[in-house]
Design a protein around this motif. Structure first.
Motif, PDB file in Angstrom:
ATOM      1  N   GLY A 184      15.255  -8.951 -11.426  1.00 59.49           N
ATOM      2  CA  GLY A 184      15.223  -7.858 -12.389  1.00 59.49           C
ATOM      3  C   GLY A 184      14.018  -6.953 -12.192  1.00 59.49           C
ATOM      4  N   HIS A 185      13.456  -6.490 -13.304  1.00 63.63           N
ATOM      5  CA  HIS A 185      12.323  -5.563 -13.249  1.00 63.63           C
ATOM      6  C   HIS A 185      11.180  -6.175 -12.455  1.00 63.63           C
ATOM      7  N   ASP A 186      10.577  -5.358 -11.597  1.00 61.56           N
ATOM      8  CA  ASP A 186       9.517  -5.870 -10.729  1.00 61.56           C
ATOM      9  C   ASP A 186       8.565  -4.751 -10.367  1.00 61.56           C
ATOM     10  N   LEU A 187       7.534  -5.094  -9.665  1.00 57.69           N
ATOM     11  CA  LEU A 187       6.598  -4.138  -9.101  1.00 57.69           C
ATOM     12  C   LEU A 187       7.115  -3.747  -7.723  1.00 57.69           C
ATOM     13  N   VAL A 188       7.072  -2.464  -7.405  1.00 55.05           N
ATOM     14  CA  VAL A 188       7.541  -1.996  -6.108  1.00 55.05           C
ATOM     15  C   VAL A 188       6.312  -1.655  -5.255  1.00 55.05           C
ATOM     16  N   PRO A 189       6.062  -2.406  -4.187  1.00 53.95           N
ATOM     17  CA  PRO A 189       4.879  -2.187  -3.353  1.00 53.95           C
ATOM     18  C   PRO A 189       5.056  -1.001  -2.403  1.00 53.95           C
ATOM     19  N   VAL A 190       4.071  -0.108  -2.384  1.00 58.78           N
ATOM     20  CA  VAL A 190       4.063   1.027  -1.457  1.00 58.78           C
ATOM     21  C   VAL A 190       2.675   1.161  -0.839  1.00 58.78           C
ATOM     22  N   ASP A 191       2.621   1.852   0.301  1.00 57.38           N
ATOM     23  CA  ASP A 191       1.380   1.876   1.072  1.00 57.38           C
ATOM     24  C   ASP A 191       0.451   3.055   0.800  1.00 57.38           C
ATOM     25  N   THR A 192       0.939   4.114   0.171  1.00 53.53           N
ATOM     26  CA  THR A 192       0.060   5.271  -0.063  1.00 53.53           C
ATOM     27  C   THR A 192       0.249   5.822  -1.476  1.00 53.53           C
ATOM     28  N   ARG A 193      -0.719   6.563  -1.926  1.00 56.40           N
ATOM     29  CA  ARG A 193      -0.645   7.215  -3.236  1.00 56.40           C
ATOM     30  C   ARG A 193       0.507   8.220  -3.257  1.00 56.40           C
ATOM     31  N   ALA A 194       0.713   8.930  -2.155  1.00 57.76           N
ATOM     32  CA  ALA A 194       1.812   9.905  -2.096  1.00 57.76           C
ATOM     33  C   ALA A 194       3.160   9.203  -2.260  1.00 57.76           C
ATOM     34  N   HIS A 195       3.332   8.062  -1.601  1.00 60.71           N
ATOM     35  CA  HIS A 195       4.582   7.312  -1.749  1.00 60.71           C
ATOM     36  C   HIS A 195       4.739   6.803  -3.177  1.00 60.71           C
ATOM     37  N   ALA A 196       3.647   6.371  -3.775  1.00 56.00           N
ATOM     38  CA  ALA A 196       3.701   5.887  -5.158  1.00 56.00           C
ATOM     39  C   ALA A 196       4.104   7.010  -6.106  1.00 56.00           C
TER      40      ALA A 196
ATOM     41  N   ALA B  56      -3.205  -0.635  -8.657  1.00 57.36           N
ATOM     42  CA  ALA B  56      -3.796  -1.277  -7.492  1.00 57.36           C
ATOM     43  C   ALA B  56      -3.661  -2.792  -7.679  1.00 57.36           C
ATOM     44  N   PHE B  57      -3.816  -3.547  -6.616  1.00 60.31           N
ATOM     45  CA  PHE B  57      -3.694  -5.002  -6.666  1.00 60.31           C
ATOM     46  C   PHE B  57      -4.513  -5.594  -7.813  1.00 60.31           C
ATOM     47  N   ALA B  58      -5.772  -5.215  -7.908  1.00 59.82           N
ATOM     48  CA  ALA B  58      -6.669  -5.770  -8.930  1.00 59.82           C
ATOM     49  C   ALA B  58      -6.279  -5.381 -10.350  1.00 59.82           C
ATOM     50  N   GLU B  59      -5.454  -4.364 -10.505  1.00 57.49           N
ATOM     51  CA  GLU B  59      -5.033  -3.911 -11.830  1.00 57.49           C
ATOM     52  C   GLU B  59      -3.789  -4.635 -12.344  1.00 57.49           C
TER      53      GLU B  59
ATOM     54  N   HIS C 160       2.518  -6.161   4.587  1.00 58.33           N
ATOM     55  CA  HIS C 160       1.173  -5.594   4.461  1.00 58.33           C
ATOM     56  C   HIS C 160       0.331  -6.513   3.586  1.00 58.33           C
ATOM     57  N   PRO C 161      -0.981  -6.556   3.805  1.00 60.10           N
ATOM     58  CA  PRO C 161      -1.839  -7.279   2.869  1.00 60.10           C
ATOM     59  C   PRO C 161      -1.669  -6.688   1.465  1.00 60.10           C
ATOM     60  N   ALA C 162      -1.436  -7.538   0.494  1.00 64.41           N
ATOM     61  CA  ALA C 162      -1.154  -7.065  -0.871  1.00 64.41           C
ATOM     62  C   ALA C 162      -2.308  -6.262  -1.455  1.00 64.41           C
ATOM     63  N   ARG C 163      -3.529  -6.606  -1.094  1.00 66.79           N
ATOM     64  CA  ARG C 163      -4.686  -5.890  -1.642  1.00 66.79           C
ATOM     65  C   ARG C 163      -4.774  -4.445  -1.154  1.00 66.79           C
TER      66      ARG C 163
ATOM     67  N   LEU D 257       9.095   1.099   1.517  1.00 69.42           N
ATOM     68  CA  LEU D 257       9.707   2.105   2.387  1.00 69.42           C
ATOM     69  C   LEU D 257       9.876   1.625   3.829  1.00 69.42           C
ATOM     70  N   SER D 258       8.858   0.997   4.376  1.00 70.66           N
ATOM     71  CA  SER D 258       8.919   0.566   5.780  1.00 70.66           C
ATOM     72  C   SER D 258       9.540  -0.811   5.963  1.00 70.66           C
TER      73      SER D 258
END
Length: 136
Positions: A95-107, A121-124, A77-80, A72-73
């Motif tokens: 193609g298909h990928d992971l979309v990084p977001v900063d908060t649970r609400a954004h996710a 989460a990163f570790a998952e 950001h640190p990936a973890r 969004l921004s």
């Protein structure tokens, strides 16, 4: 094949492009899916997408400081510290990928508005998940 940047090259890396350390595609810091990390020897590497970064990290366990561009921004950001939304209709450079977001609400919003299937989460983000993304 590997886009390396030393600490002294940080300013140049802000405006120049490199090659993805995972797949070799051109990537510019600040692109919507750009990601990066630091090798054990201190060289910075860049990736065109989070899935390339995660694949590379699984093979370079001594790497440090992974980062991703938050969706969004469009800031680094640190990936973890980020959450990764899987299964959306938002395609990355490969193609298909992971979309990084900063908060649970954004996710959660991304899940609803872009038909995502899972928030991780990163570790998952495991190797089987990354492999699945490359097969999609």
């Amino acid at each position: 094949w590997v886009g390396c940047r030393g600490a002294s090259d940080e300013a140049a890396a802000q405006t120049t492009s490199a090659r993805c350390a995972g797949c070799g595609m051109r990537v510019t810091r600040g692109d919507a899916f750009s990601s990066g990390a630091t090798e054990a020897n201190g060289h910075a590497v860049m990736f065109d997408s989070p899935k390339c970064m995660f694949r590379w990290l699984s093979q370079h366990t001594d790497a440090r400081e992974p980062w991703c561009t938050e969706h969004l921004s469009r800031t680094q950001h640190p990936a973890r510290e980020l959450l990764f939304v899987m299964g959306t209709d938002i395609d990355g450079p490969m193609g298909h990928d992971l979309v990084p977001v900063d908060t649970r609400a954004h996710a959660e919003e991304l899940l609803r508005s872009h038909h995502g299937t899972q928030v991780l989460a990163f570790a998952e983000v495991t190797q089987p998940i990354v492999d699945q993304l490359f097969r999609m």
